[in-house]
Structures are given as C-alpha cells and as structure tokens.
Design an enzyme around this catalytic site. Structure first.
Site, PDB file in Angstrom:
ATOM      1  N   LYS A 172       0.876  -1.186   0.000  1.00 15.41           N
ATOM      2  CA  LYS A 172       0.000   0.000   0.000  1.00 15.41           C
ATOM      3  C   LYS A 172       0.899   1.218   0.000  1.00 15.41           C
ATOM      4  O   LYS A 172       1.483   1.576   1.004  1.00 15.41           O
ATOM      5  CB  LYS A 172      -0.898   0.001   1.240  1.00 15.41           C
ATOM      6  CG  LYS A 172      -2.249   0.587   1.016  1.00 15.41           C
ATOM      7  CD  LYS A 172      -2.470   2.063   1.136  1.00 15.41           C
ATOM      8  CE  LYS A 172      -2.032   2.968   2.185  1.00 15.41           C
ATOM      9  NZ  LYS A 172      -1.794   4.311   1.665  1.00 15.41           N
ATOM     10  N   GLU A 247       8.251   0.858  11.703  1.00 18.01           N
ATOM     11  CA  GLU A 247       9.357   1.817  11.503  1.00 18.01           C
ATOM     12  C   GLU A 247       8.753   3.204  11.593  1.00 18.01           C
ATOM     13  O   GLU A 247       8.134   3.680  10.631  1.00 18.01           O
ATOM     14  CB  GLU A 247       9.989   1.619  10.118  1.00 18.01           C
ATOM     15  CG  GLU A 247      10.659   0.288   9.900  1.00 18.01           C
ATOM     16  CD  GLU A 247      11.901   0.118  10.728  1.00 18.01           C
ATOM     17  OE1 GLU A 247      12.530   1.122  11.112  1.00 18.01           O
ATOM     18  OE2 GLU A 247      12.235  -1.039  11.019  1.00 18.01           O
ATOM     19  N   CYS A 281      13.336  10.234   8.121  1.00 15.25           N
ATOM     20  CA  CYS A 281      13.169   9.795   9.514  1.00 15.25           C
ATOM     21  C   CYS A 281      14.479   9.923  10.279  1.00 15.25           C
ATOM     22  O   CYS A 281      14.489  10.126  11.475  1.00 15.25           O
ATOM     23  CB  CYS A 281      12.657   8.358   9.557  1.00 15.25           C
ATOM     24  SG  CYS A 281      13.748   7.220   8.694  1.00 15.25           S
ATOM     25  N   GLU A 382       8.540  15.922  15.920  1.00 14.68           N
ATOM     26  CA  GLU A 382       9.211  15.668  14.639  1.00 14.68           C
ATOM     27  C   GLU A 382       8.692  16.700  13.621  1.00 14.68           C
ATOM     28  O   GLU A 382       7.489  16.769  13.377  1.00 14.68           O
ATOM     29  CB  GLU A 382       8.885  14.253  14.166  1.00 14.68           C
ATOM     30  CG  GLU A 382       9.629  13.853  12.913  1.00 14.68           C
ATOM     31  CD  GLU A 382       9.233  12.472  12.399  1.00 14.68           C
ATOM     32  OE1 GLU A 382       8.044  12.123  12.480  1.00 14.68           O
ATOM     33  OE2 GLU A 382      10.120  11.754  11.916  1.00 14.68           O
TER      34      GLU A 382
HETATM   35  P1  NAD Z   1       1.663   8.267   7.918  1.00 15.63           P
HETATM   36  O1  NAD Z   1       1.657   7.524   9.193  1.00 15.63           O
HETATM   37  O2  NAD Z   1       0.701   9.365   7.737  1.00 15.63           O
HETATM   38  O3  NAD Z   1       1.423   7.299   6.680  1.00 15.63           O
HETATM   39  C1  NAD Z   1       2.250   6.177   6.395  1.00 15.63           C
HETATM   40  C2  NAD Z   1       1.470   5.166   5.581  1.00 15.63           C
HETATM   41  O4  NAD Z   1       0.407   4.681   6.390  1.00 15.63           O
HETATM   42  C3  NAD Z   1       0.820   5.724   4.321  1.00 15.63           C
HETATM   43  O5  NAD Z   1       0.818   4.740   3.306  1.00 15.63           O
HETATM   44  C4  NAD Z   1      -0.597   6.008   4.792  1.00 15.63           C
HETATM   45  O6  NAD Z   1      -1.528   6.021   3.738  1.00 15.63           O
HETATM   46  C5  NAD Z   1      -0.832   4.842   5.729  1.00 15.63           C
HETATM   47  N1  NAD Z   1      -1.842   5.074   6.775  1.00 15.63           N
HETATM   48  C6  NAD Z   1      -2.276   6.251   7.282  1.00 15.63           C
HETATM   49  N2  NAD Z   1      -3.230   6.032   8.224  1.00 15.63           N
HETATM   50  C7  NAD Z   1      -3.389   4.684   8.308  1.00 15.63           C
HETATM   51  C8  NAD Z   1      -4.203   3.834   9.104  1.00 15.63           C
HETATM   52  N3  NAD Z   1      -5.063   4.325   9.986  1.00 15.63           N
HETATM   53  N4  NAD Z   1      -4.098   2.489   8.932  1.00 15.63           N
HETATM   54  C9  NAD Z   1      -3.216   1.973   8.046  1.00 15.63           C
HETATM   55  N5  NAD Z   1      -2.417   2.734   7.256  1.00 15.63           N
HETATM   56  C10 NAD Z   1      -2.502   4.074   7.393  1.00 15.63           C
HETATM   57  O7  NAD Z   1       3.168   8.734   7.731  1.00 15.63           O
HETATM   58  P2  NAD Z   1       3.732   9.702   6.624  1.00 15.63           P
HETATM   59  O8  NAD Z   1       3.299  11.073   6.989  1.00 15.63           O
HETATM   60  O9  NAD Z   1       3.416   9.142   5.283  1.00 15.63           O
HETATM   61  O10 NAD Z   1       5.308   9.529   6.797  1.00 15.63           O
HETATM   62  C11 NAD Z   1       6.079  10.294   7.628  1.00 15.63           C
HETATM   63  C12 NAD Z   1       6.425   9.543   8.895  1.00 15.63           C
HETATM   64  O11 NAD Z   1       7.072   8.315   8.585  1.00 15.63           O
HETATM   65  C13 NAD Z   1       7.406  10.304   9.755  1.00 15.63           C
HETATM   66  O12 NAD Z   1       7.019  10.210  11.108  1.00 15.63           O
HETATM   67  C14 NAD Z   1       8.722   9.572   9.518  1.00 15.63           C
HETATM   68  O13 NAD Z   1       9.679   9.718  10.534  1.00 15.63           O
HETATM   69  C15 NAD Z   1       8.245   8.174   9.386  1.00 15.63           C
HETATM   70  N6  NAD Z   1       9.246   7.349   8.707  1.00 15.63           N
HETATM   71  C16 NAD Z   1       9.959   6.443   9.447  1.00 15.63           C
HETATM   72  C17 NAD Z   1      10.955   5.687   8.833  1.00 15.63           C
HETATM   73  C18 NAD Z   1      11.766   4.690   9.610  1.00 15.63           C
HETATM   74  O14 NAD Z   1      12.507   3.941   8.996  1.00 15.63           O
HETATM   75  N7  NAD Z   1      11.678   4.649  10.926  1.00 15.63           N
HETATM   76  C19 NAD Z   1      11.229   5.850   7.475  1.00 15.63           C
HETATM   77  C20 NAD Z   1      10.485   6.784   6.761  1.00 15.63           C
HETATM   78  C21 NAD Z   1       9.495   7.535   7.387  1.00 15.63           C
END
Ligand code: NAD
Length: 482
Positions: A172, A247, A281, A382
């Site tokens: 997804k 993650e 991240c 963040e």
């Molecule tokens: P997000 O949590 O909004 O979304 C991530 C994914 O989850 C997307 O595909 C989104 O559509 C999906 N999603 C959203 N709500 C959901 C739900 N209720 N159920 C299931 N899936 C859902 O995150 P974002 O804004 O896309 O990404 C940024 C965040 O990701 C930051 O906090 C960043 O630090 C983190 N990140 C962490 C790593 C790591 O390796 N630790 C790497 C990259 C990004």
C-alpha cells in the site's frame, strides 16, 4: 493526464467502484495522474490473490527465489532512470537526489537473495533420545504499508526481505506518492514471479491501509510511517493477533562535543538536516552543541545553509525541492510559527522562498533556530521539514539525559575525538542506531529500526529477514522404542 491502475493477481485493474483520486506534482501543484481508489472489495481480491500465490511461492526452493530476486535487482537497475523521473514529478525530489536515492535498491534485493540461501533452521542436540530441530517458515501474506518520504526505498527494504523468505504481499503506497510504487510493479512484471506474489493497492491510509491492517487474511503488517498511525495499526492488527513491525518517526539528537571536528560535523549534518527537504526519519531532529563550540558551529552552519540551492527539481544544481504536499507544508509552517512564539531565535528562513517560479509549489526555505530550549515544541516534535534546531549545552548538563528525554528512539549522532567517551554515551543512548563521527544509514548488511515510540522490528540485515519468518520447533523420539 495519465490514468494509473492497481496490480492485483498479476493484472492491472481499476478500482471495482471505478473511483479515482488525483496525484499532484508538489513543485507546481499540478495534477499529473489519476490513481484507483481501492475499497474493501479490491482488498479482498488482493488478499485472495496473495493467498493463492503463497501456495506456489512458499514452495520454491531458496535457490529459485534467490534467482528471481537477482532478476528484480537487475530490473530495478535497468528502470532506475524512469523511476527517478517519476520520483521527481510525484515527490518533488531534485533529479540528482532522486537518482542517488535509487542506487541502493538493487543491493537490497541482492543481499536478501544471497542471505536467504544461508538462512537455515537449526538442530538442537539437547538430549540423546530426542531429535529437536527448528524450521523457518514464511509468515504468509504480508501487508507492506509505506510512508511518502522515500516510498521506493521503504518498499524495497520490506519487499526484498518479504519475498526472500517465501512470503507474498500487498503493497500500500502512500496516497500522496503512489506513482513510483506502481511503476515499480510494472518493472517487476516480467521477472517471473507467480501472479499475485506482489499486489499493489492504492488509496488513503485511513480506509485502505486500515482495512489491510485489520484483515484476517493478512498474517503480518510491516509499516513505515508516523508514530500516531503506528499505534492505530497496532490496535487494529490486534483483532487477529498478527505480527506487526513498525518503523516510525524520530527526533534524532545530534550531539557535538567541544573536541569535535567542527568542519566535518557541520558538512555532514547539513546534508542530514536538509536532504530530501528534511523529510527523512533519520534527519537531525535537534542539535546539542557544547557551549565552547556553539558560536563557531552555528556560524559555519549558517554560511553553508545560505548556499543551499532551493528550486526546480529538474535542475541538476537544485539541492532542495518542495515539501510533499500543501497539507504537510502547513504542518511544518505551524511548527516554525510555534518556535517563534515560544521565544526561539529565527536566524535563517522561516518563510517560503521569494521566487515567482516556485510560487505554486509547496516550498519552505532552509530554516535555522538558535536559543532553543528542551521543552519547546520544535525541540520535542518531529518537524519533517528543512528546519535546524540548536540547543546550547554547558559542561554541567547531562547531554545524554537531555537526548533521551523524548518518546522517540530512532537514531543519535555523537561528534567527538574522545572515542571511549563516545562509546560510553552510545551505551546510554536509548536509540536503535548510534552514529559516532558520521551518519551511515548503511549497507544492506546493517540493520535499521527504532526503540521506544520509534517502533520495533528491524529492516535490512539478517535481523530484517527474521521479521518475516515464523519458527516451528519439531521434536521426535530416536530411541526406536515407540
Ligand atoms: P503516515 O503515518 O501518515 O502514513 C504512512 C502510511 O500509512 C501511508 O501509506 C498512509 O496512507 C498509511 N496510513 C495512514 N493512516 C493509516 C491507518 N489508519 N491504517 C493503516 N495505514 C494508514 O506517515 P507519513 O506522513 O506518510 O510519513 C512520515 C512519517 O514516517 C514520519 O514520522 C517519519 O519519521 C516516518 N518514517 C519512518 C521511517 C523509519 O525507517 N523509521 C522511514 C520513513 C518515514
């Protein structure tokens, strides 16, 4: 404008409802494609396809799977220009960065191809009358839910380990950045995977992502995204007690001691702070600068930050492109405003660039705050944007305690020439990764993953493969008497 399709059971399909949503270029605000809006019916079809494929893919030998993973690595390398160009228009990644960011992907698949062949079970000779052994088995069908900041890197980390260990999957992609992951599907169409081994469904997290995480036909969720969403996924996945790997976000401390090589620390952390417009991240969440080098560090950092080229992602000289969406820019600007209101000193940026050519894109200039204190929002939350936050520490402060004073625990960086001291600090830091005098996200042999609310489970390395297996313990009597 191009219309995209989802990949389910080896076929490219529209959403069963016929609904679509828009994909936008963040550098111009222009709509560049329409993407299928999946619902529960589509997800059920994808789960069914992945379950059927699982019966075939899980029965391949490690050598057969490994051969296909090598083909995936080659296909990605061959398609990298196409992927980079799409990354540029759908994510706003400057062309140089987009190309650079893709260079590591084939290596992830090659590593998994190789490592999985020596990733065997174990015999436990604990008693003379019994034969005990441990057998690795795939988990089954995995939902790979990916964040928008580096969708291809994140997908490749998950997909390489998932396939190498005999699982099938449903990917997804993030709704704001679906196009590159769909293109990856197209690139992988001809590598010889049984239809349905990889499926890609598109749509918002709150609907599509959540249905996947809760689905009883899914055995594991590997998620990259915010801590808030990670908590929600844990809650919905618990209904069927499925394996979850998370993650999540970070607020990574960058500790610069008085004996550090200041030029190296500035150059390195400049890249770490502003590359991908701060949407990483692993980026520098907060700098802790020793009072004796505080002024010197900031002076050098400011000189370099002023030279960063913010602009059109098509331009080879551009270092920093736009933020991914108008919504995300609002969030970053809100945090910048809070920094000013909380009394931090804004010494650079804080605004959108003054350039008529960039007006329609979601740009924010490189921003630097000094005089930040531990309890300000900009020091705790963040930001995920191009914002550097400097906190001065004195010899009396316990900098490790300050660094640990957060719910996050992703990564930390220490800059000093006193290596024994750095190693003692590394032991005390509550983060999944510690860098000493450098920031190496690392080769595929090196694991990545957080502590505390930055998640659990590792990606890359043998530890990353282990997330995708379950271990069966088998015992039989060898006395011949039964
Ligand atoms: P997000 O949590 O909004 O979304 C991530 C994914 O989850 C997307 O595909 C989104 O559509 C999906 N999603 C959203 N709500 C959901 C739900 N209720 N159920 C299931 N899936 C859902 O995150 P974002 O804004 O896309 O990404 C940024 C965040 O990701 C930051 O906090 C960043 O630090 C983190 N990140 C962490 C790593 C790591 O390796 N630790 C790497 C990259 C990004």
């Amino acid at each position: 404008m191009q219309s995209y399709k989802m990949w389910i059971g080896g076929k490219w399909v529209d959403a069963s409802s016929g609904k679509t949503f828009g994909a936008f270029n963040p550098a111009t605000g222009e709509e560049i494609g329409r993407v299928p809006l999946a619902d529960k019916t589509d997800i059920d079809k994808a789960v069914e396809a992945a379950r059927s494929a699982s019966a075939i893919w899980s029965q391949k030998t490690p050598a057969e799977r490994s051969d296909i993973l090598y083909k995936i690595a080659d296909a990605i390398a061959a398609g990298s220009n196409e992927l980079a160009e799409l990354d540029l228009i759908s994510h706003g990644a400057p062309i140089k960065m987009a190309k650079g960011g893709l260079m590591g992907l084939p290596g992830m698949f090659k590593y998994a191809a190789q490592a999985s062949r020596s990733f065997m079970g174990q015999v436990i000779p604990a008693r003379p009358d019994k034969f005990f052994y441990l057998q690795h088995e795939p988990r089954g069908v995995c939902a790979l839910i990916v964040a928008w900041n580096a969708p291809l890197v994140s997908t490749s980390k998950k997909l390489s380990a998932c396939l190498a260990t005999g699982n099938t999957c449903i990917i997804k992609p993030p709704s704001v950045c679906s196009l590159t992951v769909l293109k990856l599907g197209e690139i992988l169409e001809k590598v010889g995977l049984p239809p349905g081994t990889i499926n890609i469904v598109t749509g918002p997290g709150g609907s599509v992502g959540e249905v996947l995480a809760a689905h009883s036909g899914i055995n594991m969720v590997s998620f990259t995204g915010s801590a808030e969403t990670g908590k929600r996924i844990l809650a919905v996945a618990s209904s069927s007690v499925k394996k979850v790997a998370l993650e999540l976000g970070g607020k990574n401390p960058w500790i610069v001691m008085e004996d550090a090589d200041i030029d190296a620390a500035v150059a390195n952390s400049m890249f770490q702070c502003f590359a991908n417009t701060g949407m990483t991240c692993a980026s520098t969440g907060r700098y802790y600068l020793h009072e004796n080098i505080h002024e010197q560090f900031i002076e050098k950092f400011l000189v370099m930050a002023k030279k960063l080229v913010v602009g059109d992602p098509n331009d080879e000289n551009t270092f920093m492109g736009p933020l991914v969406s108008a919504e995300h820019r609002d969030k970053v600007e809100g945090l910048i405003k809070s920094g000013v209101e909380d009394g931090a000193k804004l010494i650079l940026g804080g605004k959108r660039p003054i350039n008529p050519l960039l007006e329609k894109g979601y740009y924010v200039s490189p921003t630097i705050f000094t005089g930040v204190t531990q309890n300000m929002r900009i020091a705790r939350e963040e930001i995920f944007g191009p914002v550097a936050v400097f906190i001065k520490v004195t010899s009396q402060d316990n900098v490790v305690a300050m660094a640990n004073d957060t719910n996050y625990g992703l990564a930390a960086s220490i800059w000093t020439k006193d290596i024994p001291k750095a190693l003692r600090m590394a032991n005390e830091l509550q983060t999944g990764t510690v860098w000493i005098n450098g920031d190496v996200i690392g080769p595929p042999e090196y694991p990545w993953g957080g502590y505390k609310e930055s998640g659990f489970g590792k990606e890359l390395s043998i530890l990353g493969l282990e997330e995708y297996i379950q271990t069966k313990a088998i015992c039989f009597d060898i006395t011949g008497s039964k």
